[in-house]
Design a protein around this motif. Sequence first.
Motif, PDB file in Angstrom:
ATOM      1  N   HIS A 148     -36.856  41.052  52.073  1.00 43.67           N
ATOM      2  CA  HIS A 148     -35.391  40.380  52.093  1.00 43.67           C
ATOM      3  C   HIS A 148     -35.799  39.185  52.909  1.00 43.67           C
ATOM      4  O   HIS A 148     -36.560  39.279  53.890  1.00 43.67           O
ATOM      5  N   GLY A 149     -35.021  37.834  52.684  1.00 39.62           N
ATOM      6  CA  GLY A 149     -35.245  36.787  53.256  1.00 39.62           C
ATOM      7  C   GLY A 149     -36.466  35.932  52.578  1.00 39.62           C
ATOM      8  O   GLY A 149     -37.041  36.609  51.811  1.00 39.62           O
ATOM      9  N   ASP A 150     -36.581  34.934  53.197  1.00 43.32           N
ATOM     10  CA  ASP A 150     -37.707  34.024  52.738  1.00 43.32           C
ATOM     11  C   ASP A 150     -38.831  34.475  52.836  1.00 43.32           C
ATOM     12  O   ASP A 150     -40.156  34.040  52.088  1.00 43.32           O
ATOM     13  N   THR A 151     -39.179  35.227  53.919  1.00 42.76           N
ATOM     14  CA  THR A 151     -40.460  35.683  54.308  1.00 42.76           C
ATOM     15  C   THR A 151     -40.435  37.152  54.715  1.00 42.76           C
ATOM     16  O   THR A 151     -39.388  37.706  55.372  1.00 42.76           O
ATOM     17  N   PRO A 152     -41.191  37.904  53.943  1.00 44.73           N
ATOM     18  CA  PRO A 152     -41.120  39.491  54.303  1.00 44.73           C
ATOM     19  C   PRO A 152     -41.271  39.847  55.925  1.00 44.73           C
ATOM     20  O   PRO A 152     -42.147  39.112  56.514  1.00 44.73           O
TER      21      PRO A 152
END
Length: 320
Positions: A148-152
Amino acid sequence: MNHPAPPTLRTVTGDLPAGSVTGPALAHEHLVLDLDHKGDGAAVLDPDLHTPAVTTELTALREDFGLGLVVELTCRGMGRDVRALARIARDAGIAVVAATGWYYEPFHTPEIDDATVEELARTLVAEIDGGIGATGIRPGVLGEIGSHGDTPTAPEAKVLRASARAALATGLSVATHAQLGRGGIAQLELLTGEGLPAHRVSIGHQDLLDDPAVHVELAASGAYVAFDTVGKDGYQSDGTRLRLLLALIEAGHADRILLSCDISRHGYLLDEGGQGYGHLFRTFLPEVRAAGVDDDLIDLMTRRNPLRFLTGARVEEIRA
């Protein structure tokens, strides 16, 4: 002259030649599930309570639309029950592929905390090769591997890397969960960074991300782009999904599109007034056809692409 063996699907009721699937597939679904962290029982598909309704829906879709395959992406920590999947598959007369892996971090199971990437990969390979628990039923895909989010997060990155290693060791493909469509490029970079070819990866929930440039970048890399929450209007309108889908087709990437509905709550079942597993066929695909997409491209997106994704087959190995 030796010819390569025809591509084969690993299903909950045994191996199946991919060429025997002549109807469409649902590329990302849940037939049995428990994501009930809130205690309200909503994010549940109970194998005892809801299986009759699930089976009834799938049987009708086989009869009405020729549905031949469901890729069931409930994995470790998500309430997976492969015995129930086998019962549904037999009763509905539909092939079902089961999954292994870990979902995104809030649903990680305790073994992830202290394990290395290689230890997690060995756990997955053992399940793929030896079967899930004592069932003897072997997964046919790694998924839905989540972030989740732009970077794991660090644990999510560890799971993604372990999944890539397990995929390379076993010949399976990886389907991801990109929360609200975000982070797909970062997921792909982690997976391919372990040596997994992009065409063995499906990046999930891209119909929730209104960013055609990202979709084109993923598809151009060779990965599959999953428009797999069709009908979930609380997250995204089908009108927006259609616009994004047509843009990706227009960009020349119909051969990288996967479609599904991601039924993940019992309230989504037809029996409870929801859109059901058949929303794709009854409602969305007629809109796609009305926008000028022909039946060959529909077959590509709903049958040949899922078979190619699961097996790694070349285009010519899955007949039109």
